[in-house]
Design a protein around this motif. Structure first.
Motif, short mmCIF file in Angstrom:
data_model
loop_
_atom_site.label_atom_id
_atom_site.label_comp_id
_atom_site.label_asym_id
_atom_site.label_seq_id
_atom_site.Cartn_x
_atom_site.Cartn_y
_atom_site.Cartn_z
N GLY A 46 -43.42 98.80 44.13
CA GLY A 46 -42.63 97.74 44.78
C GLY A 46 -43.23 96.38 44.51
O GLY A 46 -44.13 96.23 43.68
N GLY A 47 -42.70 95.39 45.19
CA GLY A 47 -43.29 94.06 45.08
C GLY A 47 -42.68 93.22 43.99
O GLY A 47 -41.61 93.52 43.45
N VAL A 48 -43.40 92.15 43.67
CA VAL A 48 -42.87 91.15 42.73
C VAL A 48 -42.61 91.75 41.34
O VAL A 48 -41.54 91.49 40.75
N ALA B 225 -40.58 96.04 54.21
CA ALA B 225 -40.97 95.59 52.87
C ALA B 225 -40.91 94.06 52.79
O ALA B 225 -39.95 93.44 53.28
N TYR B 226 -41.92 93.46 52.21
CA TYR B 226 -42.00 91.99 52.23
C TYR B 226 -41.93 91.39 50.84
O TYR B 226 -41.06 90.57 50.53
N ALA B 227 -42.85 91.84 49.95
CA ALA B 227 -43.01 91.16 48.67
C ALA B 227 -41.74 91.23 47.82
O ALA B 227 -41.31 90.22 47.24
N THR B 228 -41.16 92.42 47.75
CA THR B 228 -39.96 92.58 46.93
C THR B 228 -38.84 91.69 47.48
O THR B 228 -38.13 90.99 46.73
N ALA B 229 -38.70 91.73 48.81
CA ALA B 229 -37.66 90.92 49.45
C ALA B 229 -37.90 89.43 49.22
O ALA B 229 -36.98 88.67 48.93
N LEU C 168 -41.64 94.66 40.47
CA LEU C 168 -40.38 95.41 40.54
C LEU C 168 -39.19 94.46 40.58
O LEU C 168 -38.18 94.66 39.90
N ALA C 169 -39.33 93.42 41.39
CA ALA C 169 -38.24 92.45 41.51
C ALA C 169 -37.91 91.82 40.16
O ALA C 169 -36.74 91.70 39.78
N PHE C 170 -38.96 91.48 39.43
CA PHE C 170 -38.73 90.88 38.11
C PHE C 170 -38.11 91.88 37.14
O PHE C 170 -37.28 91.53 36.32
N THR C 171 -38.54 93.14 37.26
CA THR C 171 -37.95 94.18 36.40
C THR C 171 -36.43 94.25 36.63
O THR C 171 -35.64 94.31 35.70
N PHE C 172 -36.07 94.21 37.89
CA PHE C 172 -34.64 94.30 38.22
C PHE C 172 -33.89 93.03 37.83
O PHE C 172 -32.74 93.08 37.42
N LEU C 173 -34.58 91.90 37.99
CA LEU C 173 -33.95 90.64 37.58
C LEU C 173 -33.65 90.69 36.07
O LEU C 173 -32.58 90.27 35.62
N ALA C 174 -34.61 91.27 35.34
CA ALA C 174 -34.43 91.35 33.89
C ALA C 174 -33.28 92.29 33.53
O ALA C 174 -32.60 92.09 32.52
N SER C 175 -33.08 93.30 34.39
CA SER C 175 -32.04 94.30 34.07
C SER C 175 -30.70 93.96 34.71
O SER C 175 -29.64 94.21 34.12
N PHE C 176 -30.73 93.41 35.94
CA PHE C 176 -29.49 93.24 36.69
C PHE C 176 -29.19 91.79 37.08
O PHE C 176 -28.24 91.52 37.81
N GLY C 177 -30.02 90.86 36.62
CA GLY C 177 -29.73 89.46 36.88
C GLY C 177 -28.44 89.04 36.19
O GLY C 177 -27.95 89.75 35.29
N ALA C 178 -27.91 87.89 36.60
CA ALA C 178 -26.61 87.47 36.07
C ALA C 178 -26.63 87.36 34.54
O ALA C 178 -25.61 87.61 33.88
N ASN C 179 -27.78 87.01 33.97
CA ASN C 179 -27.86 86.85 32.52
C ASN C 179 -28.61 87.99 31.83
O ASN C 179 -29.03 87.85 30.67
N ALA C 180 -28.80 89.10 32.56
CA ALA C 180 -29.54 90.22 31.99
C ALA C 180 -28.71 90.93 30.93
O ALA C 180 -27.47 90.92 30.97
N GLY C 181 -29.42 91.58 30.02
CA GLY C 181 -28.75 92.24 28.91
C GLY C 181 -27.78 93.33 29.37
O GLY C 181 -26.66 93.43 28.86
#
Lengths: 353, 299
Positions: free
Chosen positions: B124-126, B234-238, B128-141
Motif C-alpha cells: 500500500g501507500g504512495v 489507511a492513510y498514505a494511499t488515500a 501503490l498510488a503512483f502505480t495506479f495513477l500510471a495505469s488508471f490516471g486520465a492520461n494513462a496508457g
C-alpha cells in the motif's frame, strides 16, 4: 451379555484391486462377511486394509472386482447412496454442530420427520450413554466420547454395513480398551455387519468374530482369533499375530527339524525344506519350557505381564528366546539365573532362511 | 455393561492443575509490555486527554459534538463505506483466490503464491498510488487504450481520485491480505468431514451448505473485519490519491493534528482519532472473537 441379533446384511467383496502409480495397494482381494458378523482386517501399514475399506465406502475407486451387499452391486452406486456407516480414525465430528445435531445429520439429509429424528437421536444417545452431552459441542468432549458420538452418528442411519477405520488409534490405552468393548457390545446389539480395520493385533483378536490378516494387498489368512493364533497358515501370520521366537534350526528331513537339540515335526503350512537346510523355527513363548540349570543359557530379561511373566533367555543365539510362564512359577527365576530351555510342542512351523 | 460419561483421569488432573496454579508474572514478556505501554497506552492516553480538553485547557466533551454532524460525520460515513466496500470486495475476491490456491496449487506453488500475496498485501501507500495513477490516471496508457477501443471510462464518471477509484486501489492490497489470513481456515477443513458427509448420504452441496460454510463463517467474518480496519484507517494511499475531493477521517485527523489546514483544532483532531480508534477497536474485537471461535472448531 447382550442379545446377539443377526439382521444385518451380507457383504461380499470379490477380487478387488487398486494400484496407486507403481504401488499395488490391493491385489485381487476377496472377503465375505456374514450378516451381523464383525470382521477385522489386520496388517502392517501399507498392506491395503484401509484401501479395501474405502473402496467399500465408495471413497476410493477399485480398478477391478465387485462389492455386493445382499446381492446388490455396490460399486455401481455413488458413495452417498450406499447406506454405509463409517467411523474414521481421527475424530470426524462436525465441529459446528452439537452432539445431537451430529447424530441427526444423516437423518436430516434423508429428510426424516422431526419426530423420527428426535426419537432416533434419543435411542442413539442412550446406546452410547451420552444423553447428558447431547447439547455439547465436539471440542467439549474427550476423545473417547467423540468416537462414541461418531459411532452413534454412523449407526443412526441404520446402515447396511458399518465400517470402522482404526477408530481407536487416537485414544489413550485405557480409553481404547473401554471403547473397544463398547463398540463390540453395540455391534452385537444392533446386529450390524461390521468391517473393522486395525494394525493392533490385540484389538483385532479381542473384538472380532474373524480376523483377516493382510500383506501386500492380499488376504493371507482369515479365521477366528483362536485358529489364527494356534494354526497360522503362513509364516507371516504366525509372525504377525502374537509373539513368536524365530529359532535358527536345521532340517533333518523334509518332515523333521532339529530345534534347540530337539527333533520336531514340521507343520503343514511351513516352507518346503530339504535335509540339511538351515531354517528358522517359529515357536510361541508359551511353548518354551524353562528350568533351572547350573550352567548354559541365562535369563537376561524378566517382564511382569499380570498373571503371566515373560523371560528373555540368552541361549547363545543372535536374539533372545522368549518364554512365558505363570507369574507364580516365574518367582523361581531371576535375571542372571542359568536355565535349560526346551520346546513343549511336537510340531513347529519353519521358514527358509 | 455401559460406559460412564467421565473425562479420563489424565484430563481431570490437568484441569485441576490449571485451576490451582498460582498467578506468576510473566517476566519474559516484560519488554513487550513496556513496548505496548510506551507506544500504545501512553500515546493513546495523551490523545484521549487531549480530546477532553478545550483550547484553554479546561475539561470538556464539546470536541466530540462535531463527530455526529456536518463534515466530520460525513467523513466518518465515507471512511466506513470505504472500509466496508473494500473489505467486502477484497474478502470475496481474496477468498476465491485462497480457495483456488488451496484446492489446485501444490505445496511449492502455494509457498510461492503466499509470498507474492504477502508482497502485494504490504504494497500500500504512495508507491501503490503512483502505480495506479500510471495505469488508471486520465492520461494513462490503459485508459487511452480502452478509449481507443470505444470505452471511455472517464467520460462515464470514473476517476482514480474518486470514491470508486480509491476502492479499486485499496482492493489491490485487501484481496492479497485476505488470501493470507483466510487460507489457513480453508486448509483447516478436514477431509474426514467431507467424507463423513458423503457416507451419511450428503451431497457435495450439502457439505458446503451445512458444514464448510458454517465452519468457515467465523474466519471469513474475522478476516473481513481485519480488512475493514485496514481500509478504514489507511492513510498514505488515500493521501496520495485524494485532493480533498473524498473526505476521509484519517486524512482529516492528520490535517487537524498537524495544523496544516485549520489551526487550533488539535483537540478536535484528538476526538476524531478517539472515534476512529473506537471503530477500529470494535472491528478488531469482532476479529478476535471470530478467530477464537474458528480456532475452537479446528481443535
Amino acid at each position: 451379555m447382550s442379545k446377539r441379533v443377526t439382521s444385518g446384511s451380507e457383504l461380499v467383496i470379490s477380487g478387488i484391486s487398486r494400484a496407486f502409480g507403481a504401488v499395488q495397494a490391493l491385489d485381487r482381494f476377496s472377503l465375505t462377511i456374514a450378516p451381523g458378523e464383525l470382521v477385522c482386517l489386520l496388517g502392517p501399514s501399507g498392506c491395503g486394509k484401509t484401501t479395501a475399506l474405502r473402496i467399500v465406502a465408495g471413497l476410493e475407486k477399485s480398478d477391478a472386482g465387485t462389492v455386493m451387499i445382499d446381492g446388490e452391486d455396490l460399486l455401481a452406486k455413488d458413495a452417498n447412496q450406499r447406506d454405509i456407516g463409517m467411523v474414521f480414525q481421527s475424530y470426524s465430528l462436525f465441529p459446528n454442530m452439537t452432539v445431537a445435531e451430529n447424530i441427526a445429520y444423516g437423518l436430516r439429509v434423508r429428510k426424516k420427520s422431526k419426530e423420527q429424528i428426535n426419537k432416533r437421536v434419543a435411542e442413539m444417545l442412550e446406546l452410547v450413554s451420552l444423553q447428558s452431552k447431547m447439547n455439547s459441542f465436539p471440542h467439549q468432549l474427550s476423545g473417547g466420547q467423540q468416537q462414541r458420538v461418531a459411532l452413534a452418528r454412523a449407526l443412526a442411519i441404520e446402515p447396511r454395513v458399518l465400517l470402522l477405520d482404526e477408530p481407536l488409534s487416537a485414544l489413550d490405552a485405557q480409553v481404547r480398551t473401554q471403547i473397544r468393548d463398547e463398540i463390540r457390545r453395540i455391534q452385537i446389539e444392533s446386529g450390524t455387519t461390521t468391517l473393522f480395520v486395525t494394525h493392533d493385533q490385540e484389538e483385532a483378536m479381542a473384538i472380532s468374530d474373524r480376523v483377516g490378516v493382510m500383506q501386500h494387498g492380499r488376504l493371507e489368512q482369515i479365521d477366528t482369533p483362536n485358529t489364527l493364533y494356534n494354526k497360522p497358515e503362513t509364516t507371516f501370520v504366525a509372525g504377525f499375530v502374537g509373539i513368536t521366537n524365530y529359532i535358527p534350526s536345521v532340517a533333518d528331513s523334509k518332515n523333521e527339524v532339529q530345534v534347540l537339540g530337539q527333533v520336531l515335526e514340521i507343520s503343514e503350512h511351513s516352507s518346503v525344506v530339504k535335509k540339511g537346510e538351515e531354517v528358522r523355527a517359529l515357536v510361541r513363548p508359551e511353548s518354551i519350557h524353562v528350568e533351572k540349570a547350573s550352567h548354559g543359557a541365562k535369563i537376561i530379561t524378566k517382564s511382569f505381564l499380570g498373571p503371566m511373566t515373560r523371560v528373555g533367555v540368552d541361549a547363545g543365539l543372535a536374539e533372545l528366546i522368549y518364554a512365558e510362564m505363570s507369574s507364580k512359577e516365574a518367582k523361581k527365576f531371576d535375571t542372571g539365573d542359568h536355565v535349560k530351555i526346551s520346546i513343549t510342542t511336537e510340531m513347529v512351523m519353519v521358514e527358509s532362511v | 455393561m455401559s460406559l460412564t460419561n467421565t473425562v479420563p483421569e489424565s484430563e481431570k488432573t490437568r484441569e485441576l492443575g490449571n485451576s490451582r496454579r498460582k498467578f506468576q508474572f510473566p517476566f519474559p514478556l516484560l519488554p513487550f509490555f513496556l513496548f505496548v505501554g510506551f507506544f500504545l497506552v501512553w500515546p493513546l492516553s495523551k490523545v484521549l486527554i487531549a480530546s477532553l480538553k478545550s483550547n484553554n485547557e479546561s475539561w470538556t466533551f464539546s470536541n466530540y459534538t462535531p463527530l455526529f454532524h456536518g463534515i466530520y460525520f460525513h467523513a466518518f460515513v465515507t471512511s466506513i463505506r470505504i472500509g466496508v466496500v473494500t473489505a467486502l470486495l477484497g474478502a470475496l475476491i481474496g477468498a476465491l483466490f485462497a480457495y483456488v490456491i488451496d484446492a489446485y496449487a501444490g505445496p511449492r506453488l502455494t509457498s510461492i503464491l503466499d509470498s507474492i500475496a504477502a508482497v502485494f498485501a504490504n504494497s500500500g501507500g504512495v508507491p501503490l498510488a503512483f502505480t495506479f495513477l500510471a495505469s488508471f490516471g486520465a492520461n494513462a496508457g490503459l485508459i487511452k487504450l480502452l478509449k481507443s477501443l470505444g470505452w471511455d471510462l472517464y467520460a462515464e464518471g470514473f476517476s482514480i481520485f474518486s470514491f470508486t477509484g480509491i476502492c479499486a486501489v485499496y482492493i489491490f492490497f485487501q484481496a492479497p491480505l485476505m488470501v493470507l489470513v483466510f487460507k489457513p481456515a480453508l486448509s483447516g477443513l478436514r477431509k474426514e468431514w467431507k467424507e463423513a458427509n458423503t457416507s451419511l448420504g450428503g451431497s457435495p452441496w450439502t457439505y458446503i451448505r451445512r458444514v464448510a460454510i458454517p465452519i468457515l463463517f467465523p474466519s471469513f467474518i474475522g478476516s473481513f473485519l481485519l480488512l475493514f480496519a485496514g481500509g478504514f484507517s489507511a492513510y498514505a494511499t488515500a493521501r496520495a490519491l485524494t485532493v480533498g475531493n473524498v473526505p476521509l477521517i484519517p486524512l482529516i485527523i492528520g490535517d487537524l493534528i498537524n495544523g496544516n489546514v485549520i489551526s487550533d483544532k488539535t483537540h478536535l483532531g484528538a476526538s476524531l482519532a478517539i472515534g476512529a480508534i473506537a471503530i477500529a477497536a470494535v472491528a478488531m474485537s469482532g476479529y478476535v472473537w471470530a478467530q477464537r471461535k474458528s480456532s475452537q472448531w479446528r481443535r
